[in-house]
Design a protein around this motif. Structure first.
Motif, mmCIF file in Angstrom:
data_model
loop_
_atom_site.group_PDB
_atom_site.id
_atom_site.type_symbol
_atom_site.label_atom_id
_atom_site.label_comp_id
_atom_site.label_asym_id
_atom_site.label_seq_id
_atom_site.Cartn_x
_atom_site.Cartn_y
_atom_site.Cartn_z
ATOM 1 N N ALA A 144 -5.341 48.010 -18.189
ATOM 2 C CA ALA A 144 -6.670 48.546 -18.463
ATOM 3 C C ALA A 144 -6.639 49.949 -19.057
ATOM 4 C CB ALA A 144 -7.508 48.533 -17.186
ATOM 5 N N ASP A 145 -5.632 50.736 -18.754
ATOM 6 C CA ASP A 145 -5.584 52.122 -19.214
ATOM 7 C C ASP A 145 -4.926 52.287 -20.586
ATOM 8 O OD1 ASP A 145 -2.960 51.608 -18.593
ATOM 9 O OD2 ASP A 145 -2.799 53.105 -17.019
ATOM 10 N N GLY A 146 -4.722 51.188 -21.301
ATOM 11 C CA GLY A 146 -4.107 51.244 -22.619
ATOM 12 C C GLY A 146 -2.590 51.155 -22.603
ATOM 13 N N MET A 147 -1.996 51.208 -21.432
ATOM 14 C CA MET A 147 -0.549 51.069 -21.300
ATOM 15 C C MET A 147 -0.185 49.584 -21.371
ATOM 16 S SD MET A 147 0.520 54.187 -20.857
ATOM 17 C CE MET A 147 2.119 54.087 -20.098
#
Length: 109
Positions: free
Chosen positions: A64-67
């Motif tokens: 979810a955090d772009g990682m």
């Protein structure tokens, strides 16, 4: 010609429909694809990249955090220019938790 969709179900866990844009890497290099179904045991990747049954691949699934998180797997079967099924290998409990969350709480598209 043998139709892969017919015959006995070989999966031990049911797969859940998802749509995850991701990257994968195999012997032919790194490519983009879409995971179309997912379970704790494996997934199906829609991608035109060239793979062989039994090949080791690395999947990079989004968080979810772009990682992205990396999963290792083996190509269980493939359909040329459509995609391939992957059986995950040596999942950690953290990776299993991420798969559970990707199924239960799909990422916004």
């Amino acid at each position: 010609m043998n139709d892969r969709r017919s015959g006995r179900e070989r999966r031990t866990l049911s797969r859940n429909a998802v749509k995850l844009e991701m990257a994968w890497e195999g012997m032919s290099g790194r490519r983009n694809g879409t995971v179309s179904d997912l379970s704790e045991a494996g997934c199906f990747v829609l991608s035109g990249g060239d793979v062989s049954d039994g090949e080791t691949v690395r999947l990079f699934l989004p968080l979810a955090d772009g990682m992205k998180i990396e999963f290792a797997g083996t190509v269980a079967n493939h359909v040329f220019e459509v995609g391939f099924a992957v059986r995950f290998r040596n999942l950690t409990q953290a990776q299993k938790n991420i798969i559970f969350n990707l199924i239960a709480f799909p990422l916004p598209q």
